[in-house]
Design a protein around this motif. Structure first.
Motif, PDB file in Angstrom:
ATOM      1  N   HIS A  37       5.778   4.335   2.051  1.00 49.60           N
ATOM      2  CA  HIS A  37       6.397   5.546   2.593  1.00 49.60           C
ATOM      3  C   HIS A  37       6.814   5.341   4.048  1.00 49.60           C
ATOM      4  CE1 HIS A  37       5.994   8.362  -0.729  1.00 49.60           C
ATOM      5  NE2 HIS A  37       4.879   7.726  -1.007  1.00 49.60           N
ATOM      6  N   TYR A  38       5.964   4.712   4.837  1.00 46.65           N
ATOM      7  CA  TYR A  38       6.262   4.477   6.249  1.00 46.65           C
ATOM      8  C   TYR A  38       7.512   3.611   6.403  1.00 46.65           C
ATOM      9  CZ  TYR A  38       5.590   3.115  11.127  1.00 46.65           C
ATOM     10  OH  TYR A  38       5.775   2.895  12.479  1.00 46.65           O
ATOM     11  N   GLU A  52      -4.703   3.964   6.839  1.00 43.53           N
ATOM     12  CA  GLU A  52      -3.692   3.414   7.748  1.00 43.53           C
ATOM     13  C   GLU A  52      -3.061   4.499   8.612  1.00 43.53           C
ATOM     14  OE1 GLU A  52      -3.871   1.481   3.758  1.00 43.53           O
ATOM     15  OE2 GLU A  52      -3.248   3.471   4.384  1.00 43.53           O
ATOM     16  N   LEU A  53      -2.969   5.705   8.092  1.00 45.86           N
ATOM     17  CA  LEU A  53      -2.348   6.795   8.838  1.00 45.86           C
ATOM     18  C   LEU A  53      -3.139   7.126  10.099  1.00 45.86           C
ATOM     19  CD1 LEU A  53      -0.250   9.058   9.171  1.00 45.86           C
ATOM     20  CD2 LEU A  53      -1.695  10.476   7.715  1.00 45.86           C
ATOM     21  N   TYR A  98      -4.992  17.041   7.266  1.00 48.58           N
ATOM     22  CA  TYR A  98      -4.831  15.664   6.790  1.00 48.58           C
ATOM     23  C   TYR A  98      -4.603  14.707   7.951  1.00 48.58           C
ATOM     24  CZ  TYR A  98      -3.972  17.684   2.105  1.00 48.58           C
ATOM     25  OH  TYR A  98      -4.068  18.361   0.915  1.00 48.58           O
ATOM     26  N   LEU A 152       3.447  11.689   1.148  1.00 45.21           N
ATOM     27  CA  LEU A 152       2.171  11.117   0.707  1.00 45.21           C
ATOM     28  C   LEU A 152       1.455  12.062  -0.251  1.00 45.21           C
ATOM     29  CD1 LEU A 152       0.965   9.685   4.126  1.00 45.21           C
ATOM     30  CD2 LEU A 152       1.877   8.379   2.195  1.00 45.21           C
ATOM     31  N   SER A 193      -7.849   7.859   1.194  1.00 45.66           N
ATOM     32  CA  SER A 193      -6.659   7.411   0.462  1.00 45.66           C
ATOM     33  C   SER A 193      -5.652   6.732   1.382  1.00 45.66           C
ATOM     34  CB  SER A 193      -5.985   8.600  -0.231  1.00 45.66           C
ATOM     35  OG  SER A 193      -6.831   9.162  -1.195  1.00 45.66           O
ATOM     36  N   TYR A 194      -5.574   7.197   2.631  1.00 45.01           N
ATOM     37  CA  TYR A 194      -4.589   6.678   3.580  1.00 45.01           C
ATOM     38  C   TYR A 194      -5.236   6.356   4.928  1.00 45.01           C
ATOM     39  CZ  TYR A 194      -1.387   8.686   0.173  1.00 45.01           C
ATOM     40  OH  TYR A 194      -0.726   9.016  -0.978  1.00 45.01           O
ATOM     41  N   LEU A 223       0.841  -1.194   0.000  1.00 41.72           N
ATOM     42  CA  LEU A 223       0.000   0.000   0.000  1.00 41.72           C
ATOM     43  C   LEU A 223       0.878   1.247   0.000  1.00 41.72           C
ATOM     44  CD1 LEU A 223      -2.664  -1.093   2.634  1.00 41.72           C
ATOM     45  CD2 LEU A 223      -2.984  -0.910   0.162  1.00 41.72           C
ATOM     46  N   PRO A 224       0.451   2.319  -0.673  1.00 38.97           N
ATOM     47  CA  PRO A 224       1.280   3.529  -0.731  1.00 38.97           C
ATOM     48  C   PRO A 224       1.720   4.031   0.641  1.00 38.97           C
ATOM     49  CG  PRO A 224      -0.526   3.730  -2.274  1.00 38.97           C
ATOM     50  CD  PRO A 224      -0.767   2.467  -1.476  1.00 38.97           C
ATOM     51  N   PHE A 225       0.824   4.041   1.615  1.00 32.11           N
ATOM     52  CA  PHE A 225       1.211   4.509   2.944  1.00 32.11           C
ATOM     53  C   PHE A 225       2.334   3.650   3.511  1.00 32.11           C
ATOM     54  CE2 PHE A 225       1.015   4.106   7.554  1.00 32.11           C
ATOM     55  CZ  PHE A 225       1.279   5.409   7.919  1.00 32.11           C
TER      56      PHE A 225
END
Length: 148
Positions: free
Chosen positions: A10-11, A117-118, A103, A87, A114-115, A5-7
């Motif tokens: 990055h994480y 998970e954040l 955000y 992100l 979109s995120y 996943l994108p998040f």
């Protein structure tokens, strides 16, 4: 897979470009759980595994990439701003400083969708921090929350 996943990219610092992994501090949990009367051996093992995992992570995570330092205040820190900017760049969200707390607070529906998970990670870390406080005096004062 969650790892793709994108998040999570990055994480974990695997998003490409000049990125580094992010993490959070569990030293308060380590200190406060040291005196727990854990009567079940499986709980002692679980605590040890959690602390060992985060000790390994601490060797990899740079200090300027430690997220959610709630003990230092409830404002947006530079590690959170950096993660949010990464992100935003990937998904073409506005990266201006006044938007970033919105955000993180989950007040922008499109960003939150979109995120997701954040916000989940933010809440888990916050609850872990709250449960690791020695007294209620260390909690933030009761007041309506706002992003800035």
């Amino acid at each position: 897979r969650d790892a793709d996943l994108p998040f999570m990219l990055h994480y974990s610092g695997r998003a490409g470009g000049p990125t580094h992994p992010f993490g959070f501090d569990v030293s308060a949990f380590a200190a406060e759980s040291e005196f727990l009367l854990l009567m079940d051996a499986s709980l002692v093992i679980a605590r040890t595994q959690v602390l060992d995992y985060f000790a390994q992570q601490a060797e990899v995570i740079r200090d300027d990439h430690i997220l959610f330092r709630f003990s230092q205040g409830m404002t947006l820190g530079s590690p959170e701003a950096l993660l949010l900017q990464q992100l935003c760049t990937e998904m073409a969200f506005a990266r201006d400083a006044p938007r970033l707390p919105i955000y993180l607070a989950g007040q922008d529906a499109e960003f939150a969708q979109s995120y997701p998970e954040l916000t989940l990670l933010r809440d888990v870390v916050f609850m872990m921090r709250c449960f690791s406080l020695p007294t209620s005096d260390a909690l933030p004062s009761v007041a309506p929350w706002h992003p800035a």
